[in-house]
Design a protein around this motif. Structure first.
Motif, PDB file in Angstrom:
ATOM      1  N   GLN A  56     -27.094   9.001 -55.904  1.00 18.62           N
ATOM      2  CA  GLN A  56     -27.745   9.931 -54.978  1.00 18.62           C
ATOM      3  C   GLN A  56     -26.806  11.098 -54.695  1.00 18.62           C
ATOM      4  OE1 GLN A  56     -30.974   9.316 -54.225  1.00 18.62           O
ATOM      5  NE2 GLN A  56     -30.638   7.558 -55.568  1.00 18.62           N
ATOM      6  N   GLN A  57     -27.372  12.248 -54.450  1.00 16.81           N
ATOM      7  CA  GLN A  57     -26.602  13.472 -54.275  1.00 16.81           C
ATOM      8  C   GLN A  57     -25.597  13.381 -53.127  1.00 16.81           C
ATOM      9  OE1 GLN A  57     -29.082  16.904 -53.616  1.00 16.81           O
ATOM     10  NE2 GLN A  57     -27.964  18.037 -55.181  1.00 16.81           N
ATOM     11  N   ARG A  58     -25.971  12.821 -51.994  1.00 16.26           N
ATOM     12  CA  ARG A  58     -25.095  12.792 -50.822  1.00 16.26           C
ATOM     13  C   ARG A  58     -24.016  11.717 -50.901  1.00 16.26           C
ATOM     14  NH1 ARG A  58     -27.852  12.750 -45.261  1.00 16.26           N
ATOM     15  NH2 ARG A  58     -25.668  12.933 -44.699  1.00 16.26           N
ATOM     16  N   PHE A  59     -24.084  10.826 -51.883  1.00 17.31           N
ATOM     17  CA  PHE A  59     -23.089   9.760 -51.976  1.00 17.31           C
ATOM     18  C   PHE A  59     -21.678  10.331 -52.105  1.00 17.31           C
ATOM     19  CE2 PHE A  59     -20.638   6.347 -53.941  1.00 17.31           C
ATOM     20  CZ  PHE A  59     -20.992   5.277 -53.134  1.00 17.31           C
ATOM     21  N   SER A  60     -21.530  11.433 -52.775  1.00 18.64           N
ATOM     22  CA  SER A  60     -20.210  12.040 -52.971  1.00 18.64           C
ATOM     23  C   SER A  60     -19.609  12.536 -51.664  1.00 18.64           C
ATOM     24  CB  SER A  60     -20.292  13.191 -53.979  1.00 18.64           C
ATOM     25  OG  SER A  60     -21.160  14.197 -53.496  1.00 18.64           O
ATOM     26  N   GLU A  61     -20.410  12.679 -50.624  1.00 18.98           N
ATOM     27  CA  GLU A  61     -19.926  13.133 -49.319  1.00 18.98           C
ATOM     28  C   GLU A  61     -19.278  12.012 -48.506  1.00 18.98           C
ATOM     29  OE1 GLU A  61     -23.118  15.084 -47.242  1.00 18.98           O
ATOM     30  OE2 GLU A  61     -23.700  16.220 -49.026  1.00 18.98           O
ATOM     31  N   LEU A  62     -19.446  10.763 -48.927  1.00 20.32           N
ATOM     32  CA  LEU A  62     -18.882   9.648 -48.165  1.00 20.32           C
ATOM     33  C   LEU A  62     -17.361   9.692 -48.202  1.00 20.32           C
ATOM     34  CD1 LEU A  62     -21.127   6.627 -49.233  1.00 20.32           C
ATOM     35  CD2 LEU A  62     -21.367   8.106 -47.236  1.00 20.32           C
ATOM     36  N   ASP A  63     -16.750   9.374 -47.068  1.00 20.37           N
ATOM     37  CA  ASP A  63     -15.292   9.330 -47.027  1.00 20.37           C
ATOM     38  C   ASP A  63     -14.789   8.029 -47.653  1.00 20.37           C
ATOM     39  OD1 ASP A  63     -15.451   7.241 -45.156  1.00 20.37           O
ATOM     40  OD2 ASP A  63     -15.129   8.556 -43.443  1.00 20.37           O
ATOM     41  N   GLY A  64     -13.482   7.922 -47.788  1.00 22.85           N
ATOM     42  CA  GLY A  64     -12.883   6.754 -48.440  1.00 22.85           C
ATOM     43  C   GLY A  64     -13.248   5.435 -47.790  1.00 22.85           C
ATOM     44  N   GLY A  65     -13.288   5.402 -46.453  1.00 24.03           N
ATOM     45  CA  GLY A  65     -13.623   4.166 -45.749  1.00 24.03           C
ATOM     46  C   GLY A  65     -15.031   3.685 -46.047  1.00 24.03           C
ATOM     47  N   LEU A  66     -15.968   4.635 -46.040  1.00 26.13           N
ATOM     48  CA  LEU A  66     -17.354   4.262 -46.340  1.00 26.13           C
ATOM     49  C   LEU A  66     -17.521   3.878 -47.806  1.00 26.13           C
ATOM     50  CD1 LEU A  66     -19.637   6.673 -44.280  1.00 26.13           C
ATOM     51  CD2 LEU A  66     -19.395   4.201 -44.060  1.00 26.13           C
ATOM     52  N   ARG A  67     -16.745   4.461 -48.685  1.00 28.99           N
ATOM     53  CA  ARG A  67     -16.816   4.070 -50.100  1.00 28.99           C
ATOM     54  C   ARG A  67     -16.320   2.634 -50.274  1.00 28.99           C
ATOM     55  NH1 ARG A  67     -17.081   8.158 -54.305  1.00 28.99           N
ATOM     56  NH2 ARG A  67     -17.685  10.098 -53.336  1.00 28.99           N
ATOM     57  N   TRP A  68     -15.243   2.283 -49.581  1.00 28.32           N
ATOM     58  CA  TRP A  68     -14.749   0.898 -49.662  1.00 28.32           C
ATOM     59  C   TRP A  68     -15.744  -0.076 -49.033  1.00 28.32           C
ATOM     60  CZ3 TRP A  68     -11.536  -0.751 -53.031  1.00 28.32           C
ATOM     61  CH2 TRP A  68     -10.539   0.088 -53.525  1.00 28.32           C
ATOM     62  N   LEU A  69     -16.358   0.338 -47.927  1.00 25.00           N
ATOM     63  CA  LEU A  69     -17.387  -0.505 -47.305  1.00 25.00           C
ATOM     64  C   LEU A  69     -18.563  -0.672 -48.270  1.00 25.00           C
ATOM     65  CD1 LEU A  69     -18.616  -2.075 -44.962  1.00 25.00           C
ATOM     66  CD2 LEU A  69     -19.443   0.109 -44.038  1.00 25.00           C
TER      67      LEU A  69
END
Length: 170
Positions: A56-69
């Motif tokens: 999804q387009q907005r996935f790249s906006e997630l910060d590192g913490g949310l990516r690990w979650l």
């Protein structure tokens, strides 16, 4: 391997249900499969949804913490799918080997682990959604509330109901 159960509970099952040990195993297996039918649709939909998020387009906006979650959540969801579908694979591989007691016991344990992983995945999803939509505090609160709810309903309530009873098998 034999399909006979320990004597504990066998008398009650025979008297109350007119059910032999093998018939009880058949009933337990059927009950387990019905429970898995209910939960599998949800865990498979959740896993499918999670697997599409990185595209999804907005996935790249997630910060590192949310990516690990996200990675932890998708890992729990995939693992839950594996645990909750494993009983079917076990059944296929031990079919006609007179291993029903082993199958029911192992499938029971796999299902319990799968449910714990599913609860963790649902809590992770709630955390992510609320974090993205309303901020980190809302995400943490939503994740904690979701985890508290499933722990209360899936663990606390059954354990309270079990008080004063004992299992009919060893």
């Amino acid at each position: 391997m034999t399909t006979t159960l320990p004597a504990a509970g066998a008398d009650w099952n025979l008297a109350e249900r007119a059910e032999t040990a093998t018939q009880r195993l058949d009933r337990n297996w059927a009950c387990l499969l019905q429970e898995l039918r209910v939960v599998l649709t949800g865990v498979q939909l959740l896993t499918g949804f999670l697997l599409t998020l990185p595209f999804q387009q907005r996935f790249s906006e997630l910060d590192g913490g949310l990516r690990w979650l996200y990675l932890a959540t998708v890992g729990c969801s995939i693992s839950a799918t594996a645990m909750l579908t494993a009983p079917v694979a076990l059944h296929r591989l031990v079919f006609r080997r007179h291993m029903l007691q082993w199958l029911v016991a192992r499938s029971h344990h796999l299902t319990l682990v799968g449910l714990v992983l599913l609860g963790a995945a649902v809590s992770g999803v709630a955390t992510m959604i609320f974090d993205v939509m309303a901020g980190g505090k809302a995400g943490a609160a939503a994740g904690a509330a979701t985890m508290a709810a499933w722990l209360m309903l899936w663990v606390g309530l059954p354990l309270m109901a079990r008080r004063g009873t004992r299992a009919d098998v060893i």
